[in-house]
Design a protein around this motif. Structure first.
Motif, mmCIF file in Angstrom:
data_model
loop_
_atom_site.group_PDB
_atom_site.id
_atom_site.type_symbol
_atom_site.label_atom_id
_atom_site.label_comp_id
_atom_site.label_asym_id
_atom_site.label_seq_id
_atom_site.Cartn_x
_atom_site.Cartn_y
_atom_site.Cartn_z
ATOM 1 N N ARG A 103 26.454 87.327 67.555
ATOM 2 C CA ARG A 103 25.482 88.346 67.199
ATOM 3 C C ARG A 103 25.359 88.420 65.691
ATOM 4 O O ARG A 103 26.151 87.853 64.965
ATOM 5 C CB ARG A 103 25.914 89.701 67.769
ATOM 6 N N THR A 104 24.380 89.172 65.218
ATOM 7 C CA THR A 104 24.191 89.308 63.782
ATOM 8 C C THR A 104 25.478 89.768 63.130
ATOM 9 O O THR A 104 26.062 90.781 63.508
ATOM 10 C CB THR A 104 23.079 90.323 63.481
ATOM 11 N N ARG A 105 25.938 89.034 62.144
ATOM 12 C CA ARG A 105 27.174 89.386 61.460
ATOM 13 C C ARG A 105 26.875 90.408 60.372
ATOM 14 O O ARG A 105 25.996 90.211 59.551
ATOM 15 C CB ARG A 105 27.801 88.146 60.813
ATOM 16 N N ARG A 154 34.341 76.885 45.833
ATOM 17 C CA ARG A 154 34.969 76.882 47.159
ATOM 18 C C ARG A 154 33.883 77.014 48.235
ATOM 19 O O ARG A 154 32.961 77.820 48.109
ATOM 20 C CB ARG A 154 35.964 78.037 47.264
ATOM 21 N N LEU A 155 34.005 76.210 49.306
ATOM 22 C CA LEU A 155 33.079 76.249 50.429
ATOM 23 C C LEU A 155 33.745 76.948 51.598
ATOM 24 O O LEU A 155 34.860 76.605 51.982
ATOM 25 C CB LEU A 155 32.676 74.825 50.839
ATOM 26 N N ARG A 156 33.046 77.942 52.180
ATOM 27 C CA ARG A 156 33.573 78.702 53.308
ATOM 28 C C ARG A 156 32.777 78.376 54.573
ATOM 29 O O ARG A 156 31.592 78.070 54.507
ATOM 30 C CB ARG A 156 33.451 80.204 53.035
ATOM 31 N N SER A 157 33.455 78.469 55.707
ATOM 32 C CA SER A 157 32.785 78.175 56.975
ATOM 33 C C SER A 157 33.097 79.246 58.011
ATOM 34 O O SER A 157 34.119 79.928 57.951
ATOM 35 C CB SER A 157 33.234 76.810 57.507
ATOM 36 N N LEU A 158 32.178 79.380 58.977
ATOM 37 C CA LEU A 158 32.366 80.224 60.150
ATOM 38 C C LEU A 158 32.033 79.388 61.372
ATOM 39 O O LEU A 158 30.997 78.715 61.400
ATOM 40 C CB LEU A 158 31.440 81.443 60.114
ATOM 41 N N GLU A 159 32.924 79.414 62.358
ATOM 42 C CA GLU A 159 32.714 78.662 63.590
ATOM 43 C C GLU A 159 32.363 77.199 63.286
ATOM 44 O O GLU A 159 31.533 76.585 63.954
ATOM 45 C CB GLU A 159 31.609 79.311 64.441
ATOM 46 N N GLY A 160 32.991 76.654 62.263
ATOM 47 C CA GLY A 160 32.800 75.259 61.917
ATOM 48 C C GLY A 160 31.550 74.949 61.130
ATOM 49 O O GLY A 160 31.304 73.793 60.798
ATOM 50 N N GLU A 161 30.748 75.974 60.803
ATOM 51 C CA GLU A 161 29.503 75.766 60.066
ATOM 52 C C GLU A 161 29.659 76.250 58.624
ATOM 53 O O GLU A 161 30.206 77.332 58.386
ATOM 54 C CB GLU A 161 28.356 76.551 60.722
ATOM 55 N N PRO A 162 29.182 75.484 57.632
ATOM 56 C CA PRO A 162 29.235 75.965 56.246
ATOM 57 C C PRO A 162 28.277 77.133 56.054
ATOM 58 O O PRO A 162 27.093 77.017 56.386
ATOM 59 C CB PRO A 162 28.798 74.733 55.439
ATOM 60 N N VAL A 163 28.781 78.253 55.538
ATOM 61 C CA VAL A 163 27.918 79.435 55.394
ATOM 62 C C VAL A 163 27.946 80.040 54.000
ATOM 63 O O VAL A 163 27.053 80.816 53.650
ATOM 64 C CB VAL A 163 28.305 80.531 56.413
ATOM 65 N N LEU A 164 28.937 79.707 53.188
ATOM 66 C CA LEU A 164 29.108 80.399 51.915
ATOM 67 C C LEU A 164 29.675 79.475 50.846
ATOM 68 O O LEU A 164 30.640 78.754 51.092
ATOM 69 C CB LEU A 164 30.049 81.599 52.108
ATOM 70 N N LEU A 165 29.072 79.528 49.663
ATOM 71 C CA LEU A 165 29.603 78.855 48.485
ATOM 72 C C LEU A 165 30.072 79.921 47.498
ATOM 73 O O LEU A 165 29.293 80.793 47.106
ATOM 74 C CB LEU A 165 28.527 77.996 47.813
ATOM 75 N N GLU A 166 31.327 79.834 47.106
ATOM 76 C CA GLU A 166 31.885 80.772 46.132
ATOM 77 C C GLU A 166 32.095 80.053 44.801
ATOM 78 O O GLU A 166 32.824 79.064 44.748
ATOM 79 C CB GLU A 166 33.233 81.323 46.609
ATOM 80 N N ARG A 167 31.449 80.549 43.760
ATOM 81 C CA ARG A 167 31.694 80.050 42.409
ATOM 82 C C ARG A 167 32.435 81.161 41.674
ATOM 83 O O ARG A 167 31.829 82.118 41.203
ATOM 84 C CB ARG A 167 30.377 79.699 41.711
ATOM 85 N N ARG A 184 24.271 81.167 53.159
ATOM 86 C CA ARG A 184 23.150 80.534 53.830
ATOM 87 C C ARG A 184 22.337 81.601 54.560
ATOM 88 O O ARG A 184 22.897 82.524 55.162
ATOM 89 C CB ARG A 184 23.664 79.507 54.840
ATOM 90 N N ALA A 185 21.030 81.494 54.512
ATOM 91 C CA ALA A 185 20.154 82.479 55.147
ATOM 92 C C ALA A 185 20.505 82.653 56.619
ATOM 93 O O ALA A 185 20.707 81.679 57.344
ATOM 94 C CB ALA A 185 18.696 82.056 55.000
ATOM 95 N N GLY A 186 20.613 83.906 57.052
ATOM 96 C CA GLY A 186 20.898 84.203 58.448
ATOM 97 C C GLY A 186 22.362 84.178 58.816
ATOM 98 O O GLY A 186 22.717 84.461 59.961
ATOM 99 N N SER A 187 23.261 83.856 57.882
ATOM 100 C CA SER A 187 24.673 83.711 58.223
ATOM 101 C C SER A 187 25.425 85.037 58.225
ATOM 102 O O SER A 187 26.417 85.197 58.924
ATOM 103 C CB SER A 187 25.356 82.737 57.260
ATOM 104 N N VAL A 188 24.965 86.010 57.452
ATOM 105 C CA VAL A 188 25.653 87.297 57.378
ATOM 106 C C VAL A 188 24.682 88.340 56.845
ATOM 107 O O VAL A 188 23.743 88.024 56.118
ATOM 108 C CB VAL A 188 26.903 87.212 56.458
#
Length: 248
Positions: free
Chosen positions: A70-72, A123-136, A220-224
């Motif tokens: 569902r929408t995070r 740093r690259l973050r993932s949820l459920e195996g999908e890349p969703v976030l880049l942290e600089r 990434r759009a729609g990820s959170v």
């Protein structure tokens, strides 16, 4: 008139939100969905792409799509790291360092972080195996050695720093806006160059007000989604030209 792919997307969306397709499960294949809905595979592909843009299913092409859930919604009511939030909501999460280096502080960094030398980490973050976030993230010099000592796949920097040196991230100031994905963003997040990303810029300090980090996080759009609760008596939001400012 509603397009055929939109009707299929609506039905699949309802099934995901109702739990018929649990988080982490795979959607039926394009061929199976095409048979179920008596539709061309191209029509099914369009429908699933709609769900991908909404963050309900994974965006990878080829293999069956993974249901992300569902929408995070990530609340600003408390200061939590990405890993803490993901774990609390039952998501499978991960992270890895793409690059890091020490360098002289530049621009407003000396004033913002109180440091002449900083540690810059991508740093690259993932949820459920999908890349969703880049942290600089740019860390103040006094905490650089502790961050460098963490493994590249450290799941929670916040928790690791507390366990190793007793550091507590106590206060945060956040700026939220949208930016187009650059070449590096697009490659690492698996989106098209120029795609919209939700950006959260933050500065975090200790209880004593000592600056720890300054970060530019791109989702990434729609990820959170971010949720903020306020009232007529307590409104933590300050609207400024070009962004929303939240102070904690």
């Amino acid at each position: 008139m509603v397009a055929r792919y939109e009707r299929i997307a609506d039905e699949l969306r309802d099934e995901i939100l109702s739990g018929a397709h649990p988080v982490g499960s795979q959607l039926p294949s394009e061929a199976e969905l095409a048979g179920r809905f008596s539709a061309a595979r191209g029509t099914v592909r369009q429908a699933v792409a709609v769900l991908a843009t909404e963050g309900l299913v994974g965006s990878r092409q080829g293999a069956r799509r993974i249901v992300l859930g569902r929408t995070r919604s990530q609340s600003f009511a408390e200061l939590h790291s990405f890993a803490q939030w993901a774990r609390a909501n039952g998501y499978r999460y991960g992270g890895r360092v793409i690059a890091q280096r020490r360098r002289p502080a530049s621009g407003s960094e000396p004033a913002r972080l109180g440091s002449g030398e900083v540690l810059e980490v991508l740093r690259l973050r993932s949820l459920e195996g999908e890349p969703v976030l880049l942290e600089r993230t740019v860390y103040a010099g006094w905490v650089a050695a502790a961050v460098e000592g963490l493994p590249a796949d450290c799941e929670s920097v916040t928790e690791a720093l507390y366990e190793s040196v007793g550091l507590v991230f106590a206060y945060g100031e956040h700026l939220i806006d949208a930016v187009p994905a650059g070449a590096q963003d697009a490659r690492l997040l698996g989106v098209r160059r120029g795609s919209p990303l939700l950006r959260q810029r933050r500065v975090t300090t200790t209880h004593e007000g000592r600056p720890v980090e300054s970060s530019d996080d791109r989702y990434r759009a729609g990820s959170v989604a971010f949720s903020i609760r306020n009232s007529i008596g307590a409104n933590p939001l300050v609207r400024e030209p070009g962004d929303l400012r939240f102070e904690r």
